[in-house]
Design a protein around this motif. Sequence first.
Motif, PDB file in Angstrom:
ATOM      1  N   PHE A   1       0.837  -1.210   0.000  1.00  0.00           N
ATOM      2  CA  PHE A   1       0.000   0.000   0.000  1.00  0.00           C
ATOM      3  C   PHE A   1       0.873   1.262   0.000  1.00  0.00           C
ATOM      4  O   PHE A   1       0.664   2.184   0.778  1.00  0.00           O
ATOM      5  CB  PHE A   1      -0.941   0.007   1.208  1.00  0.00           C
ATOM      6  CG  PHE A   1      -2.012  -1.051   1.171  1.00  0.00           C
ATOM      7  CD1 PHE A   1      -3.286  -0.752   0.737  1.00  0.00           C
ATOM      8  CD2 PHE A   1      -1.726  -2.349   1.569  1.00  0.00           C
ATOM      9  CE1 PHE A   1      -4.273  -1.725   0.687  1.00  0.00           C
ATOM     10  CE2 PHE A   1      -2.706  -3.332   1.532  1.00  0.00           C
ATOM     11  CZ  PHE A   1      -3.982  -3.020   1.082  1.00  0.00           C
TER      12      PHE A   1
ATOM     13  N   PRO B   1      -1.404   4.448  -2.289  1.00  0.00           N
ATOM     14  CA  PRO B   1      -2.788   4.168  -2.692  1.00  0.00           C
ATOM     15  C   PRO B   1      -3.520   5.448  -3.083  1.00  0.00           C
ATOM     16  O   PRO B   1      -3.188   6.541  -2.603  1.00  0.00           O
ATOM     17  CB  PRO B   1      -3.397   3.547  -1.440  1.00  0.00           C
ATOM     18  CG  PRO B   1      -2.596   4.106  -0.310  1.00  0.00           C
ATOM     19  CD  PRO B   1      -1.197   4.245  -0.852  1.00  0.00           C
TER      20      PRO B   1
ATOM     21  N   PRO C   1      -4.885  -4.321   6.992  1.00  0.00           N
ATOM     22  CA  PRO C   1      -4.728  -3.320   5.929  1.00  0.00           C
ATOM     23  C   PRO C   1      -6.042  -2.840   5.318  1.00  0.00           C
ATOM     24  O   PRO C   1      -6.116  -1.700   4.839  1.00  0.00           O
ATOM     25  CB  PRO C   1      -3.864  -4.053   4.892  1.00  0.00           C
ATOM     26  CG  PRO C   1      -3.050  -5.011   5.700  1.00  0.00           C
ATOM     27  CD  PRO C   1      -3.990  -5.482   6.772  1.00  0.00           C
TER      28      PRO C   1
ATOM     29  N   ARG D   1      -7.089  -0.177   7.690  1.00  0.00           N
ATOM     30  CA  ARG D   1      -6.105   0.907   7.763  1.00  0.00           C
ATOM     31  C   ARG D   1      -6.082   1.754   6.495  1.00  0.00           C
ATOM     32  O   ARG D   1      -5.953   2.983   6.565  1.00  0.00           O
ATOM     33  CB  ARG D   1      -4.715   0.320   8.020  1.00  0.00           C
ATOM     34  CG  ARG D   1      -3.639   1.360   8.301  1.00  0.00           C
ATOM     35  CD  ARG D   1      -2.288   0.693   8.572  1.00  0.00           C
ATOM     36  NE  ARG D   1      -2.397  -0.292   9.636  1.00  0.00           N
ATOM     37  CZ  ARG D   1      -1.947  -1.539   9.544  1.00  0.00           C
ATOM     38  NH1 ARG D   1      -1.374  -1.963   8.428  1.00  0.00           N
ATOM     39  NH2 ARG D   1      -2.063  -2.367  10.554  1.00  0.00           N
ATOM     40  N   TYR D   2      -6.213   1.103   5.334  1.00  0.00           N
ATOM     41  CA  TYR D   2      -6.011   1.819   4.078  1.00  0.00           C
ATOM     42  C   TYR D   2      -7.268   1.978   3.212  1.00  0.00           C
ATOM     43  O   TYR D   2      -7.415   2.999   2.538  1.00  0.00           O
ATOM     44  CB  TYR D   2      -4.948   1.096   3.233  1.00  0.00           C
ATOM     45  CG  TYR D   2      -3.601   1.012   3.883  1.00  0.00           C
ATOM     46  CD1 TYR D   2      -2.792   2.143   4.028  1.00  0.00           C
ATOM     47  CD2 TYR D   2      -3.110  -0.205   4.350  1.00  0.00           C
ATOM     48  CE1 TYR D   2      -1.540   2.058   4.620  1.00  0.00           C
ATOM     49  CE2 TYR D   2      -1.857  -0.299   4.944  1.00  0.00           C
ATOM     50  CZ  TYR D   2      -1.076   0.834   5.083  1.00  0.00           C
ATOM     51  OH  TYR D   2       0.165   0.760   5.672  1.00  0.00           O
TER      52      TYR D   2
END
Length: 326
Positions: free
Chosen positions: A113, A116, A145, A148-149
Amino acid sequence: MQDRPCTQVAFSEITMMFARMLTLLLLAVAAPLSAAEKEKHVLLLGIDGCRFDALQKAKTPNLDRLMAEGIYSPTALILGDRYRKNDTISGPGWGSINTGVWADKHNVQGNQFKEPRFDKFPHFFHYVKLADPKARTASIINWSPIARYIVSSADVSVDTTNSEKAYDKADADAAAEAIRLLAAESPTALMLYLGEVDEAGHAHGFHPSVPPYIAAIENVDSLIGSVLDAIEKRTDEEWLIVVTSDHGGAGTGHSNGHTNPDILHSFLIVSGAGAQRGKFDEQVYIVDAVPTLLTYLGIKIDDAWQLDGHAVGLKLQQADQATSAK
């Protein structure tokens, strides 16, 4: 016997007509909401690393029921025709599933990531909230993830990953949280991720002949059954459930699977009263999940969103609303 006066006949007929109308009105008020009147809700159900041939080998009564009550493809592709350079692993896969665009747009090429672009190509919750700011959205996952992302515009975001990375327990906790949430408030859009199957594949092998892999699929199916039971209790709601996976697997891995059908093929299930029945005739893709969910909710797809998927598997009156194309 003499005929009754016309006025008496007319009054009697009017009285009977009024009584019938009142009866119909009372029945309409007392009757449960019809499917057309029920509130629409969606569940995106992700099973990491699940091969469809292994799913068929396993005893999966709940996933079988979803297929029987909808339409499915055993060969949904995890890469598109325009762009195929990203690795065939979880980061790009879940990025594409949750946004409806391929990795050249969301720019997740692997699991790092690094740069992104989810600000420009956001999680589908963004479009749900854009259409209805009062809508409730919830993400329940156990691969960190994602939270988180990728996840954004979530009223509830839960990560059940534990320090031991015991995905069977994390999946059980995620299912329990979904059940609790459904009992408490029932979100308009719910995303539930289950990771145990992928973990079993990495540890023992991604193949229908591998008992621990099959056991993981069967355990996940039982958790799905408990979530479906919680949804069925919401009798005033109509749910569309879309099930998919980010990749298949071969041996104990799935990286660099660009030409391997065992890795390149996921599956797609679209299930519920608003779904067609049977098996897809056309090729479908993991990026089709998002526009299918949005279209079912009555959200018009804006060309400016640049979605790569399009709505699939919906009954005609809902499918007509789809405006995006690959």
